[in-house]
Scaffold this motif. Structure first.
Motif, short mmCIF file in Angstrom:
data_model
loop_
_atom_site.label_atom_id
_atom_site.label_comp_id
_atom_site.label_asym_id
_atom_site.label_seq_id
_atom_site.Cartn_x
_atom_site.Cartn_y
_atom_site.Cartn_z
N VAL A 5 0.85 -1.18 0.00
CA VAL A 5 0.00 0.00 0.00
C VAL A 5 0.89 1.23 0.00
CG1 VAL A 5 -1.77 1.28 1.27
CG2 VAL A 5 -1.76 -1.22 1.33
N THR A 6 0.57 2.20 -0.87
CA THR A 6 1.32 3.45 -0.90
C THR A 6 0.44 4.56 -1.43
OG1 THR A 6 3.43 4.45 -1.53
CG2 THR A 6 2.27 3.17 -3.22
N LEU A 7 0.93 5.78 -1.36
CA LEU A 7 0.21 6.93 -1.90
C LEU A 7 0.31 6.94 -3.42
CD1 LEU A 7 1.56 9.74 0.45
CD2 LEU A 7 -0.63 8.57 0.60
N GLN A 8 -0.75 7.33 -4.05
CA GLN A 8 -0.73 7.54 -5.50
C GLN A 8 -0.45 9.02 -5.72
OE1 GLN A 8 -0.89 4.83 -7.41
NE2 GLN A 8 -1.08 3.77 -5.46
N THR A 23 6.42 0.26 6.64
CA THR A 23 5.88 -0.40 7.82
C THR A 23 5.37 -1.76 7.37
OG1 THR A 23 5.23 1.71 8.78
CG2 THR A 23 4.23 -0.27 9.73
N ILE A 24 5.90 -2.83 7.95
CA ILE A 24 5.52 -4.18 7.57
C ILE A 24 4.85 -4.84 8.75
CG2 ILE A 24 6.35 -6.44 6.82
CD1 ILE A 24 8.68 -4.89 5.48
N GLY A 25 3.66 -5.37 8.50
CA GLY A 25 2.90 -6.03 9.56
C GLY A 25 2.18 -7.24 9.04
N ALA A 26 1.46 -7.88 9.93
CA ALA A 26 0.69 -9.08 9.58
C ALA A 26 -0.47 -8.69 8.68
CB ALA A 26 0.18 -9.75 10.85
N HIS A 45 13.40 3.01 -3.89
CA HIS A 45 14.01 1.95 -3.10
C HIS A 45 12.99 1.37 -2.12
CE1 HIS A 45 18.43 3.50 -3.66
NE2 HIS A 45 17.90 3.03 -4.78
N ALA A 46 12.24 2.22 -1.45
CA ALA A 46 11.25 1.76 -0.48
C ALA A 46 10.20 0.87 -1.16
CB ALA A 46 10.58 2.94 0.21
N LEU A 47 9.70 1.32 -2.30
CA LEU A 47 8.69 0.52 -3.00
C LEU A 47 9.24 -0.84 -3.42
CD1 LEU A 47 7.09 3.31 -5.20
CD2 LEU A 47 5.97 2.05 -3.34
N SER A 48 10.43 -0.84 -3.96
CA SER A 48 11.03 -2.08 -4.44
C SER A 48 11.35 -3.04 -3.29
CB SER A 48 12.30 -1.75 -5.23
OG SER A 48 12.84 -2.91 -5.78
N LEU A 49 11.91 -2.52 -2.21
CA LEU A 49 12.20 -3.36 -1.05
C LEU A 49 10.92 -3.94 -0.45
CD1 LEU A 49 14.89 -1.09 0.63
CD2 LEU A 49 15.30 -3.39 -0.29
N ALA A 50 9.90 -3.10 -0.30
CA ALA A 50 8.64 -3.57 0.26
C ALA A 50 8.01 -4.65 -0.62
CB ALA A 50 7.67 -2.39 0.43
N ARG A 51 8.03 -4.43 -1.90
CA ARG A 51 7.47 -5.42 -2.84
C ARG A 51 8.19 -6.75 -2.71
NH1 ARG A 51 7.39 -4.78 -9.37
NH2 ARG A 51 7.49 -6.98 -9.80
N ALA A 52 9.51 -6.72 -2.61
CA ALA A 52 10.28 -7.95 -2.49
C ALA A 52 9.97 -8.69 -1.19
CB ALA A 52 11.78 -7.65 -2.59
N VAL A 53 9.77 -7.95 -0.10
CA VAL A 53 9.49 -8.57 1.19
C VAL A 53 8.12 -9.24 1.21
CG1 VAL A 53 9.09 -8.08 3.65
CG2 VAL A 53 11.06 -7.09 2.48
N VAL A 54 7.11 -8.60 0.63
CA VAL A 54 5.75 -9.16 0.70
C VAL A 54 5.42 -10.12 -0.45
CG1 VAL A 54 4.91 -7.15 1.96
CG2 VAL A 54 4.59 -7.26 -0.52
N GLU A 58 2.56 -13.66 3.59
CA GLU A 58 1.29 -13.02 3.93
C GLU A 58 1.53 -11.83 4.85
OE1 GLU A 58 -1.91 -13.77 2.85
OE2 GLU A 58 -0.82 -14.98 1.41
N LEU A 59 2.08 -10.77 4.26
CA LEU A 59 2.41 -9.54 4.98
C LEU A 59 1.78 -8.35 4.28
CD1 LEU A 59 6.24 -10.18 5.43
CD2 LEU A 59 4.48 -10.42 7.19
N MET A 60 1.63 -7.27 5.03
CA MET A 60 1.22 -6.00 4.44
C MET A 60 2.36 -5.01 4.63
SD MET A 60 -1.83 -3.32 5.31
CE MET A 60 -3.10 -4.19 4.41
N ALA A 61 2.71 -4.32 3.56
CA ALA A 61 3.73 -3.28 3.63
C ALA A 61 3.08 -1.95 3.25
CB ALA A 61 4.89 -3.59 2.69
N VAL A 62 3.26 -0.96 4.10
CA VAL A 62 2.78 0.39 3.82
C VAL A 62 4.01 1.26 3.61
CG1 VAL A 62 1.49 2.37 4.70
CG2 VAL A 62 0.72 0.04 5.24
N VAL A 63 4.07 1.89 2.43
CA VAL A 63 5.20 2.75 2.08
C VAL A 63 4.67 4.18 2.06
CG1 VAL A 63 6.90 3.30 0.31
CG2 VAL A 63 6.27 0.91 0.74
#
Length: 123
Positions: A5-8, A23-26, A45-54, A58-63
């Motif tokens: 999830v991120t801002l458009q 922010t990565i959570g359940a 970088h934040a978007l790419s790292l978050a995408r790779a982690v989730v 079954e995680l949610m990443a908010v960038v």
């Protein structure tokens, strides 16, 4: 697969140049464990790292952008602006954020930190 999830942002938004945090959570029960907040990163970088982690979990990443505000009054002004924002006339979303396919290397992240620090400390 998790959720990102991120801002458009509209083209040319000044928010792109701010530092960003992840922010990565359940994805399921938010009480399972405390979320992990990491950063700051450059937006791509934040978007790419978050995408790779989730991608495989079954995680949610908010960038989101981190606003380096310089004192109590600056924070209060930002809080007041958020409280009084009028979103009733807001345009439709600007589309899905483009996420770089390959996460940055450690060296690229560290170089990004140097650029973030220089930007925060610039007059």
């Amino acid at each position: 697969m998790g959720t990102l999830v991120t801002l458009q942002l509209p083209p040319g938004s000044p928010l792109v140049d701010l530092p960003w945090v992840i922010t990565i959570g359940a994805l399921g029960d938010p009480d399972e464990w405390d979320p992990v907040v990491c950063g700051p990163y450059q937006r791509d970088h934040a978007l790419s790292l978050a995408r790779a982690v989730v991608a495989d979990d079954e995680l949610m990443a908010v960038v989101e952008p981190l606003q380096p505000l310089d004192g109590v009054e600056a924070i209060r002004r930002e809080v007041e602006a958020a409280r009084t924002a009028d979103f009733s006339e807001q345009d439709a979303p600007f589309g899905v954020a483009e996420v770089p396919a390959v996460p940055p290397t450690v060296d690229q992240v560290r170089e990004g930190w140097r650029r973030i620090a220089a930007g925060i400390l610039a007059p």
